[in-house]
Scaffold this active site. Sequence first.
Site, PDB file in Angstrom:
ATOM      1  N   HIS A  75       0.829  -1.221   0.000  1.00  0.00           N
ATOM      2  CA  HIS A  75       0.000   0.000   0.000  1.00  0.00           C
ATOM      3  C   HIS A  75       0.859   1.265   0.000  1.00  0.00           C
ATOM      4  O   HIS A  75       0.686   2.118  -0.894  1.00  0.00           O
ATOM      5  CB  HIS A  75      -0.961  -0.021   1.183  1.00  0.00           C
ATOM      6  CG  HIS A  75      -1.673   1.283   1.404  1.00  0.00           C
ATOM      7  ND1 HIS A  75      -2.529   1.833   0.483  1.00  0.00           N
ATOM      8  CD2 HIS A  75      -1.633   2.154   2.452  1.00  0.00           C
ATOM      9  CE1 HIS A  75      -2.998   2.987   0.949  1.00  0.00           C
ATOM     10  NE2 HIS A  75      -2.471   3.203   2.129  1.00  0.00           N
TER      11      HIS A  75
ATOM     12  N   GLU B 225       0.693   5.456  12.648  1.00  0.00           N
ATOM     13  CA  GLU B 225      -0.665   5.003  12.966  1.00  0.00           C
ATOM     14  C   GLU B 225      -0.729   3.501  13.226  1.00  0.00           C
ATOM     15  O   GLU B 225      -1.376   3.052  14.163  1.00  0.00           O
ATOM     16  CB  GLU B 225      -1.607   5.374  11.810  1.00  0.00           C
ATOM     17  CG  GLU B 225      -2.991   4.788  11.913  1.00  0.00           C
ATOM     18  CD  GLU B 225      -3.739   5.279  13.136  1.00  0.00           C
ATOM     19  OE1 GLU B 225      -4.597   4.530  13.640  1.00  0.00           O
ATOM     20  OE2 GLU B 225      -3.455   6.397  13.601  1.00  0.00           O
ATOM     21  N   ASP B 226      -0.045   2.716  12.384  1.00  0.00           N
ATOM     22  CA  ASP B 226      -0.238   1.263  12.403  1.00  0.00           C
ATOM     23  C   ASP B 226       0.929   0.472  12.968  1.00  0.00           C
ATOM     24  O   ASP B 226       0.846  -0.754  13.067  1.00  0.00           O
ATOM     25  CB  ASP B 226      -0.514   0.761  10.976  1.00  0.00           C
ATOM     26  CG  ASP B 226      -1.825   1.309  10.436  1.00  0.00           C
ATOM     27  OD1 ASP B 226      -2.720   1.596  11.247  1.00  0.00           O
ATOM     28  OD2 ASP B 226      -1.942   1.459   9.206  1.00  0.00           O
TER      29      ASP B 226
ATOM     30  N   ASP C 223      -3.268   8.502  -1.005  1.00  0.00           N
ATOM     31  CA  ASP C 223      -3.634   7.417  -0.086  1.00  0.00           C
ATOM     32  C   ASP C 223      -5.083   6.987  -0.314  1.00  0.00           C
ATOM     33  O   ASP C 223      -5.398   5.802  -0.434  1.00  0.00           O
ATOM     34  CB  ASP C 223      -3.413   7.906   1.350  1.00  0.00           C
ATOM     35  CG  ASP C 223      -3.900   6.909   2.390  1.00  0.00           C
ATOM     36  OD1 ASP C 223      -3.704   5.691   2.189  1.00  0.00           O
ATOM     37  OD2 ASP C 223      -4.479   7.346   3.405  1.00  0.00           O
TER      38      ASP C 223
ATOM     39  N   ASP D  91     -24.286  14.372 -25.770  1.00  0.00           N
ATOM     40  CA  ASP D  91     -22.887  14.816 -25.735  1.00  0.00           C
ATOM     41  C   ASP D  91     -22.075  13.974 -24.759  1.00  0.00           C
ATOM     42  O   ASP D  91     -21.454  14.493 -23.838  1.00  0.00           O
ATOM     43  CB  ASP D  91     -22.797  16.301 -25.359  1.00  0.00           C
ATOM     44  CG  ASP D  91     -23.495  16.599 -24.044  1.00  0.00           C
ATOM     45  OD1 ASP D  91     -24.254  15.733 -23.575  1.00  0.00           O
ATOM     46  OD2 ASP D  91     -23.291  17.694 -23.492  1.00  0.00           O
TER      47      ASP D  91
END
Length: 750
Positions: free
Chosen positions: A60, A88-89, A151, A273
């Site tokens: 990621h 964060e992780d 992200d 269109d």
Amino acid sequence: MSETLSPRDQTSGVSIAGLLRRVEAYAPDADLDLIRRAFAVAEEAHGKQERDNGDPYITHPVAVANILAGFRMDPASIAVGLLHDTVEDTGVTHQRLRAEFGDDIAGLVDGVTKLTRLELQSSRTKQAENFRKLVLAMSRDIRVLIVKLADRLHNMRTLHYVDRADRRQRIARETMDIYAPLAERIGMDRVKTELQNLSFAQLEPEADATIRARLNYLRGHGADVIEEIRRELAHLCKDAGIEVMEVTGREKSPYSIWAKMQKRNVAFEQLSDIMAFRVLVPSRDACYMALGAIHGAYPMIAGRFKDYISTPKANGYQSLHTGVTLRHPRNQKIEVQIRTPEMHDLAENGVASHWAYKDRPGGAASDSEVVALGLHKLRWVQDLLEILEDSDAPDEFLENTKLELYQDQVFCFTPKGQLISLPRGATPVDFAYAVHSQVGDTCVGAKINGRLMPLRHELQNGDQVEIMTARGGTPSPSWERFVVTGKARARIRRHVALQQRQTNIDNGRAALAKAFRQEGVDGSEKVLESLLKELRQPTVEDLYVAVGNGQVGPRDVVNVAYPELRQAPRAPRMVPGLPPRLGTGSLGTRSSGSGGAGAVLTGVGPGIATHFAGCCHPLPGDPIVGIIAQGKGITIHTRDCHNLGSFAASPERFLEIDWDYEVLARDNAGAPHVGRVSVVAVNEPAVLATLTNTASKHHGSVLNLKIVNRQLDFMEILVDLEVRDLRHLATLIAALRAAQGVMQVERAKG
């Protein structure tokens, strides 16, 4: 430059060799070692973590970094893309990032981290707080938003791997509501379009599948149509002596087709269109020459020409747009965009294009120079910051910023020629606040193209607007009903809230002083401060507000301060309903009559009899609901009316309705409504005169008055007051509480 990777680069089977090649291609002098070090930290930190599809988690951040490289961002931004989830992780700290990569990268990671952490909460308040933090972070460095968009883009591309449908829907809705408009605002059209299409596929899967099937069908039956038209446009321009660098054709995206179908209320087959063509020419002058050649060859569709070169959009977008009808036998309508390569780069990549490394001595601009470039034209960021200051509640901030993000634009001018861009449907009040908050606050009138016009007048492209101001002028609460910009609405609400707060403070202070004086006890601020914790009020001023707006009764405060003064509870008494006043229809169950209730309600068909319930006396401002009675029309109740319980077994009788505030403001500002209050006062003859005089001073009148309980020292009175709306009733209640001889006033229902 060599592509040597650290041993850890291969432990998860993920390589950044391709990423390094992409960066080196547009930035030969870039600090690739910074990207390697960031990858090493991210790969080690994420370890054996996996994504929803079972891939190593490190895929990621590498994908996010590749998206940023596609924008030709600086190495610092790409390093942030690799590191954005580490704090964060994983166990990586900001202190470590600061020590290894410096304050710039650590600060960017911190900005993205705060947003991601709050995204995990699904409540509206958390989402609003998330967006508040995003505005603050991107006002300091717009790269926070660009990394966040990269992200979100990769997360949306892999959203189908998420098992829970409700989570997919929430993420898609948040993307559609916030991130796609933000991408548009900073000019990143490709990102906006992809985010919209990916969100649309989750939110409206059936509509998305239907439109894609129709496009595939048309593509199969006319595979060469786009190529034929593309060649025709290229030859047309070359025959006119115009150098053409590129002509491309494409179908419009599924979401844009669906949005147009919704806006025009037409079926897919009625859209003429769905194809758009882009012509790239080398200069600004060549853009207008190509436009002339195309208009000379094909009939122009009225109202479809837009010149964003002479009048760029707020995000800096420049291009010529026109709609034309092709020659016989096709007779097909198409959209054509004409621009230079530089304009195209800005249209596709927006603010991110400022970080692109150009073939010039010295390479790219410095980070500080680029940040200044990125923010230079983004006045809307400053507008969002002002909304942030003026909005008290996070969800109110989210509502106002959505107004700021979601609108087509109209361009107007000040008398000195300054261009002001506003949302479609904007009014002179929106214009005044766009010029300056102080101009909006003191606005009293407006001249449009030299003519005096109402403040609710809808501005048109090219209008010259002159705002008239007055010293000491203040915003009118009624402006909130017609302004369309979030900045104007936030400022008006802030002023009204401050004004109402000051009124409540004054009324609360007077009511408390009277209550303590009547008991002959000390009611100083020192005494009140000792009661704050028990009364759950943060400050004495907040206590005054609570008393002034009726949340806390003054007698209750006295009883908390001096428990020995509490009166013994009295047995409840059934209070009979008051009879209607003849000839007015203002008491009991009120019939709408001619131009009555039905004229001030939405959701009620014409000719249907409507009545206001006598049990709850609904007022404009109350949440209301209609109860259908066969042969009697519709009875309007407040949503908290205790009598609604008797209709619970017949939900089909409930009708969703609301007040038509525009009609109330325009036509029925003085139309009477009944507000019933319960008053406890000293048992003295002068009190009745005090009640009527106080009501009269505050533009109310007593319709009916009934003493329902009289004791030696006090009496209970039911009073029906003629008022305009809920706010007017609250003002009267606050005034009555402060009146001499009055002990308690509450709104009565039943």
